[in-house]
Design an enzyme around this catalytic site. Structure first.
Site, mmCIF file in Angstrom:
data_model
loop_
_atom_site.group_PDB
_atom_site.id
_atom_site.type_symbol
_atom_site.label_atom_id
_atom_site.label_comp_id
_atom_site.label_asym_id
_atom_site.label_seq_id
_atom_site.Cartn_x
_atom_site.Cartn_y
_atom_site.Cartn_z
ATOM 1 N N ARG A 151 0.717 -1.312 -0.005
ATOM 2 C CA ARG A 151 -0.124 -0.066 0.115
ATOM 3 C C ARG A 151 0.850 1.153 -0.090
ATOM 4 O O ARG A 151 0.424 2.343 -0.493
ATOM 5 C CB ARG A 151 -1.141 0.004 1.223
ATOM 6 C CG ARG A 151 -1.979 -1.037 0.848
ATOM 7 C CD ARG A 151 -2.999 -1.252 2.060
ATOM 8 N NE ARG A 151 -2.405 -1.923 3.294
ATOM 9 C CZ ARG A 151 -2.040 -2.841 3.685
ATOM 10 N NH1 ARG A 151 -2.102 -4.078 2.609
ATOM 11 N NH2 ARG A 151 -1.105 -3.193 4.682
ATOM 12 N N GLU A 187 3.760 -6.948 14.088
ATOM 13 C CA GLU A 187 3.183 -6.866 15.208
ATOM 14 C C GLU A 187 2.530 -8.512 15.249
ATOM 15 O O GLU A 187 2.078 -9.052 16.232
ATOM 16 C CB GLU A 187 1.995 -6.147 15.616
ATOM 17 C CG GLU A 187 0.917 -6.004 14.321
ATOM 18 C CD GLU A 187 0.901 -5.029 13.300
ATOM 19 O OE1 GLU A 187 0.275 -4.446 12.689
ATOM 20 O OE2 GLU A 187 2.335 -4.784 12.866
#
Length: 174
Positions: A62, A99
């Site tokens: 992105r 994460e």
């Protein structure tokens, strides 16, 4: 429409994706709305123009979508940082923690001129690993990161605190 309004109206949270406990911020509805996408691109350009970059580096995937029109708006080149094994010529690589896992990204060894001033762009700042890895790649090319720019930031994950002292543009913080 201003950028913050566009982000609030168009970015949707997706719970437990890609793994349990992660809330993914999906920017695809924002990309589908030309007014919202245009507002975000213009806001990013306004925020980093004073940094006088020579290039925009966008992180797969992105970061490409936001970085390429930003580079055009600024009148500079666009350089992709891609996932491992996707670039055809000689590369530098950096591995970092997400994460929810680990990833490796690469840049062509000749992608940036030594001394080039670079703004690194991605869609979301979470833990900071992706932007840190991209900065490492830029530095390996003997170029300089003069700023980072993201559409939105997930504040509680502390990514901002893990980045260097270069300016960070975040259009919206959650």
């Amino acid at each position: 429409m201003d950028a913050a309004t566009a982000i609030d109206a168009c970015v949707r949270p997706v719970e437990d994706w890609p793994v349990q406990g992660v809330t993914f911020r999906d920017v695809t509805p924002l990309l589908a709305d030309p007014d919202a996408f245009g507002a975000v691109t213009a806001a990013l350009a306004d925020a980093v123009r004073e940094l006088r970059p020579d290039a925009v580096v966008g992180v797969e995937a992105r970061g490409f979508i936001f970085g390429a029109p930003l580079a055009l708006e600024l009148g500079v080149g666009f350089v992709p940082v891609r996932k491992e094994g996707k670039l055809p010529a000689d590369t530098h690589r950096a591995t970092y923690a997400l994460e929810y896992g680990e990833a490796t990204v690469e840049i062509h060894t000749d992608a940036l001129a030594p001394g080039a001033r670079v703004v690194v762009v991605d869609d979301v700042l979470a833990t900071g690993g992706t932007l840190r890895a991209a900065a490492e790649l830029v530095q390996t090319c003997s170029a300089e990161v003069v700023g980072n720019a993201v559409v939105l930031e997930i504040g509680p994950l502390g990514g901002r605190d893990r980045l260097s002292d270069v300016p960070l543009v975040s259009l919206r913080r959650y």
